[in-house]
Structure formats: C-alpha cells, structure tokens
Enzyme design. Structure first.
Site, PDB file in Angstrom:
ATOM      1  N   ARG A  95       0.833  -1.206   0.000  1.00 52.82           N
ATOM      2  CA  ARG A  95       0.000   0.000   0.000  1.00 52.82           C
ATOM      3  C   ARG A  95       0.868   1.257   0.000  1.00 52.82           C
ATOM      4  O   ARG A  95       0.559   2.236  -0.699  1.00 52.82           O
ATOM      5  CB  ARG A  95      -0.922  -0.006   1.228  1.00 52.82           C
ATOM      6  CG  ARG A  95      -1.724   1.283   1.362  1.00 52.82           C
ATOM      7  CD  ARG A  95      -2.696   1.234   2.521  1.00 52.82           C
ATOM      8  NE  ARG A  95      -3.377   2.514   2.675  1.00 52.82           N
ATOM      9  CZ  ARG A  95      -4.370   2.738   3.527  1.00 52.82           C
ATOM     10  NH1 ARG A  95      -4.819   1.763   4.290  1.00 52.82           N
ATOM     11  NH2 ARG A  95      -4.937   3.920   3.603  1.00 52.82           N
ATOM     12  N   ASN A 149     -10.498  -4.552  -0.802  1.00 54.02           N
ATOM     13  CA  ASN A 149     -10.529  -3.484  -1.800  1.00 54.02           C
ATOM     14  C   ASN A 149      -9.612  -3.800  -2.977  1.00 54.02           C
ATOM     15  O   ASN A 149      -8.676  -4.581  -2.829  1.00 54.02           O
ATOM     16  CB  ASN A 149     -10.102  -2.160  -1.149  1.00 54.02           C
ATOM     17  CG  ASN A 149     -11.285  -1.446  -0.521  1.00 54.02           C
ATOM     18  OD1 ASN A 149     -12.379  -1.454  -1.064  1.00 54.02           O
ATOM     19  ND2 ASN A 149     -11.066  -0.838   0.630  1.00 54.02           N
ATOM     20  N   CYS A 171     -18.899  -2.658   1.274  1.00 56.38           N
ATOM     21  CA  CYS A 171     -18.091  -1.473   1.562  1.00 56.38           C
ATOM     22  C   CYS A 171     -18.689  -0.738   2.751  1.00 56.38           C
ATOM     23  O   CYS A 171     -19.910  -0.752   2.951  1.00 56.38           O
ATOM     24  CB  CYS A 171     -18.061  -0.564   0.339  1.00 56.38           C
ATOM     25  SG  CYS A 171     -17.004   0.879   0.564  1.00 56.38           S
ATOM     26  N   HIS A 201     -16.895   3.134  -3.986  1.00 55.53           N
ATOM     27  CA  HIS A 201     -16.110   4.362  -3.834  1.00 55.53           C
ATOM     28  C   HIS A 201     -16.461   5.389  -4.917  1.00 55.53           C
ATOM     29  O   HIS A 201     -15.686   6.304  -5.191  1.00 55.53           O
ATOM     30  CB  HIS A 201     -14.604   4.077  -3.812  1.00 55.53           C
ATOM     31  CG  HIS A 201     -14.169   3.337  -2.589  1.00 55.53           C
ATOM     32  ND1 HIS A 201     -12.860   3.060  -2.296  1.00 55.53           N
ATOM     33  CD2 HIS A 201     -14.880   2.804  -1.549  1.00 55.53           C
ATOM     34  CE1 HIS A 201     -12.780   2.395  -1.149  1.00 55.53           C
ATOM     35  NE2 HIS A 201     -14.003   2.225  -0.691  1.00 55.53           N
ATOM     36  N   TYR A 254     -15.071   9.772  -1.303  1.00 52.74           N
ATOM     37  CA  TYR A 254     -14.067   9.503  -2.340  1.00 52.74           C
ATOM     38  C   TYR A 254     -14.254  10.387  -3.575  1.00 52.74           C
ATOM     39  O   TYR A 254     -13.328  10.499  -4.391  1.00 52.74           O
ATOM     40  CB  TYR A 254     -14.100   8.028  -2.743  1.00 52.74           C
ATOM     41  CG  TYR A 254     -13.451   7.122  -1.717  1.00 52.74           C
ATOM     42  CD1 TYR A 254     -12.082   6.858  -1.753  1.00 52.74           C
ATOM     43  CD2 TYR A 254     -14.203   6.538  -0.706  1.00 52.74           C
ATOM     44  CE1 TYR A 254     -11.484   6.042  -0.818  1.00 52.74           C
ATOM     45  CE2 TYR A 254     -13.611   5.720   0.245  1.00 52.74           C
ATOM     46  CZ  TYR A 254     -12.248   5.476   0.186  1.00 52.74           C
ATOM     47  OH  TYR A 254     -11.663   4.668   1.128  1.00 52.74           O
TER      48      TYR A 254
END
Length: 440
Positions: A95, A149, A171, A201, A254
């Site tokens: 990440r 995700n 989510c 998102h 988002y």
C-alpha cells in the site's frame, strides 16, 4: 450439524474483532457454530493475537462459537456457509508503494483510486479468483462476501472470470454516509435512509429520508454550509456550494479525488512530506491496536479500532449474513450484478446499489438511471474497472496501460506509462501473471 460455519480469509486483520463482536451480538438469530480465521504464513503472528482475542470475546459472552485458526484455507473451507475475504496482498508495504509512487509523477496516490487502485486490483484479483476455485471445489453452496478493496473491481472480476455466482461485495462507505447524515441531523442513524446507487467508492445518495420524509435538499444545504461527510482516511476540504447544488445528489467522500483533484493532490503531497504515506500512519495505528489485542485481560473490541478508515465494515458483513440466513428482506447497499438497476451500466456488470436482501441473495432496487450530471464519471470508472480486471486476469501489459490511461486521475498516456512501469517493477513479487506473460 445445526448452526452456521463462517470462514474469514484474512482473519489476522485488525478488523476481525469487529466481525466477532457482530456475530456475538446477533447469535440469537444467527447461530454461528464455527468461525474459522485463516491467514497466510506471513500473517501468523497477527492471526494468533487476533485469534486469542476472538476466543476471549466468545468466552466472555458465553456463546457457543468454536473459533479455529488456520494457515491453510483448504483445511478451513469444507462445509462453509459463508466465506468472507478481507485480504491485503503485499500487506501495508505494498500500500505504501501504491500511495508514494504516483505522487512522484504529480498524480494522486490512493489505495483504491487512480494508479493505486489499479495496482491493488492487479495484485488482489488473481488471489480472490484462486479462493473462488477453492470455494467451488470445497463449499460450492457458500456465499462469498468480499470486502477486500477495490471491492467493486473485485466483484466485477468474480462475476466475469469465475464460476461463483453467490458473491457480494461490501463497503463501509454507505454505512459511514448514513451515520454521517444522522450526526449532521443529530438523530439516531436508524431513522435515516438513503437511496444509494453508483459504484464502489463512486456511490451517490440520490435521495435522503428521515422517518420516511425526503430531506435531500436540507442535507445538501447542510453539506454546503460546511458540515462535510468524510472518513478517517480522507481529508475534509468542504465542498464548493455551487457544485453540490448543481449535482443535486449526495457525493461520497471519495468523490473528492475526482471533483477536487488538485486540492487533494496538494494535501497528499503536504501530508507525505510531513508524515509519510497513509500506509505508514495505518502501520502505527495497527501496531497500537495489536498491542491492545495482546492484553490477556481484553475481551471486547477496543474503541480505538474506529480510528481505522474501514470501521463498520465487519458489522455491515454481519448484517448482510444475518439477512441472507434469515431471509429478512431488508434493504442494504451492496456490490452485486446490475441486472438493470442502473440503466446506463451493463446488466452483467457490478454496481453498488440498494438491494432487498433475501435468502437467495441481493435483489437490486432499480433507480432507472443516474442523473446525467454524474452518469459520465460513473461510466468512465466502470470502464476502468472492467479493463483493469481483464488486465489482472490475463497479465496483459497493454490492457493495464489502457486502464491506467483512462482513469480520470491520470493526466496523460506518457505519465500513465511511466507510473505503470515503475509500479510493475515495485510490485513484481505479487504480479507473476505479468512477468510470466513477458517471458513466455
């Protein structure tokens, strides 16, 4: 044997205590007899810490749930009724690369949007499809509930590239939006309902209701007056009043990356210079959480877990499992096959939309179509998800190049190429499909 078997892949996650809490509090109507927490060998220490806490939580409440730990999902899966996936391929180190590399090119670095979202999908989708093959062989009647995700892209891939039809993506963003509106109005969240439609998102609240009365205009007015909806992992920059009035629908946090790109990039660059990537912040949060989890006197989910950006994921999963098992026919926003719910998205694509949850799974509630003001962006992201999923499955460099270039956060093909090449090399260990294709 009576009762339900739940297998959680990625069981060493810091979110697992929330899942355990959710199963415990629903035990009277959701009789889970076995909970298997599964992880990879690299996650053994975390799995043991979380597993010990899970066992203490169960023991503390006296519910008869047997908690098992395993590093072999094929040992855990036979006879499962529900399989939940909450995996992070490459862990937080991957990440950190997803977030830091794009910033070098003046592009937003975020784990589920833009180049970071593409690469998280490229790493995650092949592993999820492997899990699907195991489910098909060992527990073909199980429901796959995925909250790894990018959940929308993963759901798209499972629907198109596996034989698993009983799959749902989940989510926490819609849950967080509903709770945020309730907080804004200073009311109990149970009184608030939102008509959600869009993508993961990339979901919008088309209508907001309080006690059944449409209060969308009031909520949008509050949003423009500075009471923004946001999340722990997304900076709140407020919204341009005229934009919100023009959209006429409730954006999700988002959307800031798409409607406020330059400002969000500036904030990310400043934060990165001062504190490092969000992954580094989360690493510290995780370390603190696991220190708490180690305490042999702790037998409840600690409040500090809500500081993670993904709080409420697991509780949403428990609600979903409960509604399927008990054929509740309540309404929940999930990622599922469109089947005509949103007219401008292909029927066989994954969307995030309110559904009636039945024993046969989610039934999407048709919204006709999205307002024209938001439709194009949703379609563009759906194209990105489709092409990204194909690239992940095929290990196709050219498809990955197209996916990177058509993402709205990437400004040109040459920048797309440079980011793609650097990120492919950085994540080489987790992308064998690309390097096998290149050398065959």
């Amino acid at each position: 044997m009576d009762g339900i078997k739940v297998v959680t892949i990625g069981g060493g996650s810091s979110y697992t205590p929330e899942l355990v809490e959710g199963l415990i509090k629903r035990y009277d109507e959701l009789p889970v007899r076995e909970l298997w927490l599964v992880d990879v060998p690299e996650g053994k220490e975390k799995l043991e810490i979380v597993g010990a806490l899970a066992k203490r939580m169960v023991e503390n409440t006296g519910v008869p749930i047997d908690v098992h730990l395993s590093l072999d999902r094929r040992e855990a899966l036979p006879g499962a009724d529900f399989v939940t996936t909450q995996i992070r391929v490459g862990q937080l180190e991957a990440r950190a690369k997803d977030e830091s590399i794009p910033l070098k090119y003046g592009v937003i670095g975020q784990e589920t949007n833009g180049p970071g979202g593409l690469f998280k999908g490229l790493r995650t989708i092949p592993v999820i499809l492997d899990i699907c093959r195991d489910i098909e062989a060992l527990c073909p009647d199980a429901w796959l509930i995925n909250f790894s995700n990018p959940a929308g892209m993963v759901t798209e891939a499972v629907l198109r590239h596996s034989n698993i039809s009983k799959t749902i993506g989940l989510c926490n963003v819609p849950v967080g939006m509903r709770m945020g509106v309730a907080e804004m109005l200073d009311v109990n969240a149970d009184r608030v309902q939102i008509d959600f439609a869009g993508l993961n998102h990339m979901v919008y609240g088309l209508n907001v209701y309080l006690d059944g009365n449409n209060i969308t205009e009031d909520v949008l007015d509050k949003l423009v007056s500075g009471e923004g909806l946001t999340m722990k992992n997304i900076v709140d920059l407020g919204w341009e009043q005229d934009l919100i009035k023009g959209l006429g629908v409730l954006p999700c946090p988002y959307h800031r990356y798409y409607y406020q790109t330059s400002k969000m990039l500036e904030e990310e660059q400043k934060d990165f210079a001062e504190k490092g990537s969000r992954a580094q912040v989360v690493q510290q949060l995780e370390q603190d959480l696991f220190e708490l989890y180690k305490n042999p006197d702790l037998s409840v989910k600690p409040e500090q877990l809500e500081e993670r950006g993904g709080a409420y994921y697991s509780d949403a999963a428990c609600s979903l499992i409960n509604s399927i098992y008990n054929d509740k026919r309540d309404i929940q926003p999930v990622n599922t096959q469109n089947n005509g719910a949103i007219a401008s998205i292909p029927d066989d694509s994954a969307v995030e939309v309110n559904c009636v949850i039945t024993k046969d799974g989610p039934r999407p509630i048709a919204v006709s179509d999205l307002p024209v003001a938001v439709r194009g962006l949703v379609q563009q992201i759906k194209s990105f998800e489709r092409v990204s999923a194909e690239a992940a499955v095929m290990g196709d460099y050219h498809k990955a190049m197209v996916a990177m270039t058509i993402n709205p956060l990437v400004p040109s093909d040459s920048i797309a190429r440079d980011i793609l090449n650097e990120m492919l090399e950085a994540h080489r260990d987790y992308l064998p499909q690309f390097f096998k294709a290149a050398t065959s």
